[in-house]
Design an enzyme around this catalytic site. Structure first.
Site, PDB file in Angstrom:
ATOM      1  N   ASP A   1      -8.374  -4.908 -49.747  1.00  0.00           N
ATOM      2  CA  ASP A   1      -7.092  -5.186 -49.105  1.00  0.00           C
ATOM      3  C   ASP A   1      -5.996  -5.203 -50.167  1.00  0.00           C
ATOM      4  OD1 ASP A   1      -7.507  -7.668 -50.402  1.00  0.00           O
ATOM      5  OD2 ASP A   1      -8.453  -8.483 -48.613  1.00  0.00           O
TER       6      ASP A   1
ATOM      7  N   ASP B   1      -2.471  -7.175 -51.403  1.00  0.00           N
ATOM      8  CA  ASP B   1      -1.612  -8.360 -51.303  1.00  0.00           C
ATOM      9  C   ASP B   1      -0.282  -8.087 -51.986  1.00  0.00           C
ATOM     10  OD1 ASP B   1      -3.636  -9.691 -49.993  1.00  0.00           O
ATOM     11  OD2 ASP B   1      -4.389 -10.693 -51.796  1.00  0.00           O
TER      12      ASP B   1
ATOM     13  N   ASP C   1      -4.996 -17.601 -60.751  1.00  0.00           N
ATOM     14  CA  ASP C   1      -6.219 -18.234 -61.222  1.00  0.00           C
ATOM     15  C   ASP C   1      -6.810 -17.581 -62.473  1.00  0.00           C
ATOM     16  OD1 ASP C   1      -6.901 -15.937 -59.821  1.00  0.00           O
ATOM     17  OD2 ASP C   1      -8.097 -16.957 -58.306  1.00  0.00           O
TER      18      ASP C   1
END
Length: 434
Positions: free
Chosen positions: A49, A51, A131
């Site tokens: 996907d 983002d 992260d």
């Protein structure tokens, strides 16, 4: 990095993602592809996907797209829907301060976990809030550059999973980052750096603070990404299996135990199916993970309460699932299938009369049969013999199936029992013969 250095082409990017980027830019906002899609493109992989991140607020994004819906309280996100494809758009995250905490835009609990994170900032702050280093790379469609804020390209070349910031602080902010470290290491065939991995065993208990529904989604990503075997071994290594599956704690203390071998074989088969573009169901995996806790609990109930084996097994199935959903939510559409697979393990040995043919038509027969085959492979003995019998029976011609059932009856001694003689009853004498 200019186009010549990073090698990402617009042809590799979803048309829907490009539409979102172009419209945001046209409206005067900054917008970038970010995170896993940029990382995967630089690794030569096809992203699952795409983002997008922008300096537009969620409300401003919604004003630009009629096909947009806003979701989430902890993280406010925009989902822009193009048929079956969803482009997730987030606003640049900023650093928390006392003012934001007072306004309830950003909040932490006593363990340091972020329970509200709607503090917006700049792209530099957003990169610091990411992260892992390889997830802090931003692709711009305006000038076709990639901006690498945290030396993510170095991490890719070294094949290392490296956390941004102080590991303990970052894990306390969001304990799911520990799971993500495992997932990326397994999925991308990378190693977790000591700085990133060493704190995980001591902080694994923080996963108890994560909502069960969120952990269900995360475990699907863990085990259904085509690298389930490697993932399972890393979860064992870093002490994350016990907080996710408490009922497996005792069984998994011995790495070469029957329980471990069974789960690893199921994961190996699952990886093969996923990597061959075949369908899999989470229910089968959860049925395998909880099978031996179920057997143990059923035996305990039977011994302590004097219940029949069937009743003890049925009660144990409900209790084992109930205990698991306290930690990881299992939607009913999957828990129902889990119970079907388990209960069929009790029914498959009973093959007399029409039962064998009825079982073949059961909607979950194939899943239960596959489950039995793995049990037979690991346990041997009766499960192996039973799996072999069902393998032959389901592929045999009708006449051969009847012979197999006849042989089974004879084997069980049904044909050798002496038949009872019917008593001859003397006919009643009629009145005329009295």
């Amino acid at each position: 990095m200019p186009r010549a250095e990073h090698g990402i082409s617009r042809e590799e990017i979803s048309d829907s993602a490009l539409k979102v980027l172009y419209r945001l830019n046209k409206a005067g906002f900054e917008s970038y592809l970010v995170g896993g899609c940029v990382r995967d493109l630089m690794l030569g992989k096809i992203p699952k996907d795409f983002d997008v991140v922008t300096n537009a607020t969620p409300e401003q994004i919604k004003g630009l797209f009629a096909n947009c819906r806003l979701i989430g309280r902890r993280f406010r996100l925009a989902h822009i829907v193009f048929g079956r494809e969803i482009i997730e758009v987030a606003t640049f995250r900023g650093h928390h301060s006392v003012e934001e905490s007072d306004n309830k835009l950003g909040q932490q609990n006593a363990q340091g976990q972020l329970v509200r994170d709607n503090v917006f900032g700049t792209i530099e702050e957003d990169a610091q809030r990411r992260d892992f280093t390889f997830n802090a790379m931003y692709y711009s469609v305006a000038d076709f550059t990639v901006t690498d804020f945290a030396r993510g390209r170095d991490a890719i070349s070294k094949r290392e999973v490296e956390l941004i910031g102080d590991p303990e602080t970052r894990y306390r902010e969001d304990p799911v980052r520990m799971i993500r470290a495992i997932r990326f290491a397994a999925k991308l065939d990378m190693t977790i750096t000591p700085r990133t991995g060493d704190p995980i065993p001591q902080l694994a208990h923080l996963l108890a603070n994560i909502p069960p529904a969120r952990l269900f989604e995360e475990t699907l990503k863990l085990f259904l990404g085509g690298a389930g075997v490697a993932t399972f071994k890393l979860l064992q290594q870093y002490g994350l299996l016990q907080p996710l599956f408490p009922q497996l704690a005792e069984a998994l203390k011995t790495p070469d135990s029957r329980e471990c071998q069974f789960i690893l074989r199921v994961l190996e088969n699952t990886d093969h199916r996923i990597n061959s573009n075949q369908r899999v169901t989470p229910a089968f995996l959860y049925a395998a993970l909880l099978w031996y806790p179920l057997e143990e609990h059923a035996q305990k109930l039977q011994a302590e309460s004097g219940l029949s084996h069937y009743d003890a097994f049925n009660i144990a199935a409900g209790e084992v699932i109930h205990r698991q959903v306290q930690r990881i939510m299992i939607p009913k559409r999957f828990s129902t299938v889990i119970r079907d697979i388990w209960m069929l393990q009790q029914r498959l040995p009973r093959r007399f009369g029409r039962r064998a043919f009825q079982l073949l038509t059961h909607p979950k027969f194939r899943a239960a049969y596959d489950f039995l085959c793995v049990r037979g492979e690991i346990e041997g003995g009766d499960p192996l013999e039973l799996a072999d019998w069902w393998t032959q029976f389901q592929h045999a011609e009708s006449a051969q199936q009847k012979k197999m059932l006849t042989a089974l009856r004879q084997q069980e001694g049904g044909a050798t029992r002496p038949r009872k003689r019917r008593r001859k009853v003397a006919p009643k004498r009629s009145d005329s013969n009295a």
